[in-house]
Design a protein around this motif. Structure first.
Motif: not given
Lengths: 495, 380
Positions: A434-442, A369-374, A257-262
């Protein structure tokens, strides 16, 4: 049914509190080192100038410290008030570092903070110096424990699921403490605090230079801060590098997600901005090998085989196995008294699928999939600003070395305006984490929607807006008080 | 042999100890409740604020550590009470949040609101925090409406384990006179301790005389509430854990706990005697200013005893009136044996922490605070 609005508002509230908390904490961490260094110079040289310099920054430290404490206590209790299911499900592991943080670090900070502020005439010089250092060390020690807790959520280790008590239980304390993610996270966060403190001190000092006031004080402060800041930033880069490898290994979706790598692969390119890519660099960053394999979002959802031959299941398969685990858990609970043999069978199925337990709560692959853009842009903001600020500090230190800093106006302006940038970089970093690990809290074990408390959406909205109002009021007041105190200055020249 | 049961009891002892220390340290709150009542002019108010202001972080930290220790040792309480009695805890937190910034902000130029509002925040926290904490602790004896179903985790659509059974989310505790009386008792006790602390810590005859008057009033209120609470506590039905693990109502349970645990009874009585002695000596002898050092330890002992009768001797310390069997006991709400053992090792540093706090406390408070000192030194 857990309402999605409840999950969203609970997350927003936690993000708000954590975000505000991280406005105050990094300055505490960084300023502590800078002012303790200054006071050390005073104790060694006996030069009153350094005492006054240290005292001014200690005063600024104090104004900032209180709001950090105020937001911190809310964070601690929000685990219970808003994430109560989480608190039970992993409290056996997560509570320990929080308690240790209190016993080990907070009392140290509280005790020595009072000595540092009010003890100038009550304890000896050396004692006072020790108190100043111990206040800063206390802050760093508290960061260790809360980051151990956070790292465990990103990469859970040292525990076993117990279906009888319905929670994960700690089986290896040292695995928790020496979690590689915790170690890089600790250095990354604490040194980013050094960077924040340094940029803050340099920026304010440059303001004095622009005003042609307190010149000796300003230049001396800049020398100490720039050195602390450069060391801090280099350490941030090093720990950021190992963080990258850990994320690739333990949270590949966050990295994708941080790289927008599909679609990933070997020799994966690093995206500087959309459309501008450097081939192979992502593979180097993620695996320290130009031929390293980096999975993209689609690979992670569709399933793939790692270079060493390990088959990673698709999203659907993980969800199915998670559902199976949760179903087996239910059967185990119902049958354990009446039919031990059947219960043992259910237990076996549960154990076999436990690593996908959390996926059982997931409805569809999109949720994974976390919010990729953000996350993508936050990562670029963090890295870009970090690099720019490092460069700025080098230039400032070089100019001061050449005795020219007092004359270079544009550099003074640049330093002053870099103060908000270092805060933006810090916030962006936490968004990536933190946003990058969604949807997980753990990671993999518990999604946010299975972790929230059973309170009404209205209640969470009410407290959210209450906290917005309170924190914003505090922030405005703090900024006003800081501005006044800075305008007044250390008044060393007048003395 | 360190058994699981021993560790549970040990951790309840630490919770009781932290609870006792917290109530003792609420002298900061109690002192702040007197900013306007006992402090008649700017000089006196400044003395009070700077006196409690050098200790507030210890109280705050003890509260945070109390929460952290509860989380680590009895996580089901953390999730059930905090997530359930939502509003009570949020209110407590908010008063502490305002307190945390008020010291630093109140006298600073540019603080937007001026001095008085921040001092009012300190006073409000001074009254409300002990009142609310006390009311919340009152429910340890009267119970709350919640259900706990650990199996819920298996229900994908509704996995929440602990649920509060009414929409008041904790505010309903005030409908029970015992809880309110408990809260008022803790509030009056905090003010009593606050007055005693300030009498000891500040060297100012006029303020001292005013504080002694406040002390008399708060202690009077405290005694009335104490008698009400103790009478009810000894006569009420309590939540007992039967031999088969079932929770049953037992009349006079807390009285029985005192009688069956004479050490706890002795702690309570010794604590009460110390507390009364500290106050009485301060009120009777004009030059006596060390009352806090009798009443403080007395408070720690008495509060510990109250926690002990709530949790020890097969008692459910956080009872559910919705479904008795969902009540929290030491055994069903605690962490795993491994975690309790690990944390027990960590707890061995507590005496060291207490020792360095005490050492620096003495270093800092060798001389009482005077107006003179505030003129010359750093202050809030």
């Amino acid at each position: 049914m857990v309402e999605s609005a409840l999950v969203d508002w609970s997350r927003l509230q936690f993000a708000l509190t954590a975000g505000y908390h991280w406005l105050f904490v990094p300055l505490t961490l960084g300023l502590a080192i800078i002012m303790a260094t200054m006071e050390s110079v005073y104790v060694v040289t006996g030069d009153e100038f350094w005492k006054k310099t240290a005292k001014f920054w200690i005063k600024i430290f104090g104004i900032n410290f209180a709001v950090g404490i105020a937001t911190g206590i809310i964070l601690e209790f929000e685990f219970g008030t808003n994430w109560s299911n989480y608190s039970w499900f992993v409290g056996d592991i997560f509570g320990a570092p929080l308690a240790i943080e209190g016993i080990l670090a907070f009392f140290m900070e509280a005790t020595f903070f009072a000595v540092m502020f009010f003890g100038w005439d009550k304890v000896s010089k050396r004692f006072h110096l020790a108190a100043t250092w111990l206040t800063g060390i206390g802050a760093a020690v508290s960061a260790i424990w809360i980051l151990i807790a956070n790292a465990w959520m990103q990469h859970p280790v040292g525990m076993e699921f117990n279906p009888d008590t319905v929670r994960h239980e700690m089986v290896d304390f040292w695995a928790l403490v020496l979690n590689p993610v915790a170690i890089s996270k600790f250095f990354h966060s604490v040194f980013s605090g050094w960077m924040t403190g340094a940029i803050f001190v340099i920026g304010i000092s440059c303001w004095y230079l622009l005003k042609k006031r307190e010149v000796r004080f300003a230049l001396a402060s800049i020398r100490v801060a720039a050195i602390v800041g450069i060391i801090g930033t280099l350490a941030v880069m090093l720990s950021g590098d190992s963080s990258g490898v850990h994320v690739a290994k333990y949270q590949p979706m966050k990295l994708a997600a941080a790289e927008g790598l599909m679609d990933g692969g070997k020799r994966a390119p690093f995206s500087i901005v959309p459309g501008v890519e450097v081939p192979g660099v992502l593979s180097i960053l993620a695996t320290h090998d130009i031929d390293g394999y980096v999975p993209g979002i689609n690979n992670l959802l569709d399933g793939y085989t790692t270079p060493d031959g390990k088959a990673i299941p698709s999203a659907e398969e993980k969800i199915a196995r998670g559902e199976e685990a949760i179903k087996a858990f239910g059967q185990y609970r119902t049958l354990k008294d009446s039919d031990p043999a059947a219960a043992a069978e259910a237990r076996e199925i549960l154990d076999k699928n436990i690593e996908y337990f959390g996926y059982g709560y997931i409805d569809s692959r999109d949720e994974l999939v976390p919010p990729v853009g953000l996350v993508y842009w936050a990562f670029r903001v963090m890295v870009g600003l970090g690099g720019a600020l490092l460069l700025l500090m080098f230039v400032v230190l070089w100019a001061e070395w050449k005795k020219r800093l007092a004359d270079i106006k544009w550099l003074q302006w640049a330093a002053l305006f870099s103060i908000p940038l270092v805060y933006i970089a810090g916030q962006a970093g936490w968004i990536v984490a933190e946003v990058g690990r969604q949807p997980w809290v753990i990671e993999g074990l518990l999604p946010v929607k299975a972790a929230v408390s059973s309170v009404s959406v209205g209640a969470v909205q009410t407290t959210f807006f209450l906290f917005v109002a309170i924190f914003t009021l505090f922030l405005v007041i703090e900024l006003r008080i800081l501005t006044k105190a800075i305008k007044k200055g250390p008044e060393i020249d007048k003395q | 042999m360190i058994t699981y049961e021993f560790l549970q009891q040990y951790w309840w002892f630490l919770i009781a100890l932290l609870g006792g220390l917290l109530v003792f340290l609420l002298f900061v709150q109690g002192g702040n409740a007197l900013i306007f009542l006992a402090g008649k002019n700017e000089q006196e108010r400044e003395l009070i604020i700077n006196s409690t202001g050098r200790k507030w972080e210890l109280t705050f930290t003890t509260l945070v550590t109390f929460g952290g220790a509860f989380f680590a040792s009895f996580p089901l309480f953390y999730s059930t009470s905090f997530g359930g009695a939502y509003w009570v805890w949020i209110l407590i937190l908010i008063t502490f949040v305002f307190q945390a910034v008020s010291y630093e902000f109140q006298s600073k130029a540019g603080n937007l609101l001026g001095k008085t509002p921040f001092r009012i925040f300190l006073t409000l926290n001074g009254c409300l925090a002990p009142l609310l904490i006390g009311t919340a602790v009152g429910t340890f004896y009267t119970g709350s409406q919640f259900v706990v179903d650990k199996g819920a985790v298996g229900n994908i659509a509704a996995p929440v384990i602990s649920r509060w059974a009414n929409n008041w989310h904790g505010l309903e505790a005030v409908a029970e006179p015992f809880n309110v009386a408990f809260g008022l008792m803790v509030m009056c006790l905090a003010i009593t301790l606050g007055a005693l602390y300030l009498i000891n810590n500040i060297d100012n005859d006029k303020l001292s005389a005013q504080l002694r008057r406040s002390l008399m009033a708060s202690f009077g209120g405290f005694l009335v509430m104490l008698l009400y609470v103790v009478y009810n506590l000894l006569t009420m039905e309590g939540f007992a854990v039967a031999a088969d693990g079932q929770i049953v109502m037992e009349s006079g349970k807390y009285l029985h706990n005192f009688l069956q645990m004479p050490v706890v009874l002795a702690m309570f009585l010794v604590g009460a005697v110390l507390l009364v002695a500290g106050v009485a000596m301060t009120l009777l002898k004009k030059e006596f200013n060390r009352g806090i050092w009798l009443a403080g330890p007395g408070t720690v002992l008495a509060v510990m005893a109250l926690f002990m009768i709530a949790g020890y001797n097969n008692t459910a310390y956080y009872p559910s009136t919705m479904d008795l069997q969902d009540s929290l006991t030491l055994a069903n709400s605690c962490s795993s044996q491994f975690t309790l053992k690990t944390m027990a090792v960590v707890s061995l540093i507590i005496p060291f922490v207490v020792a360095y706090i005490a050492y620096f406390w003495r270093q800092m408070d060798k001389k009482s605070l005077t107006t003179e000192e505030l003129k010359n030194a750093d202050k809030y």
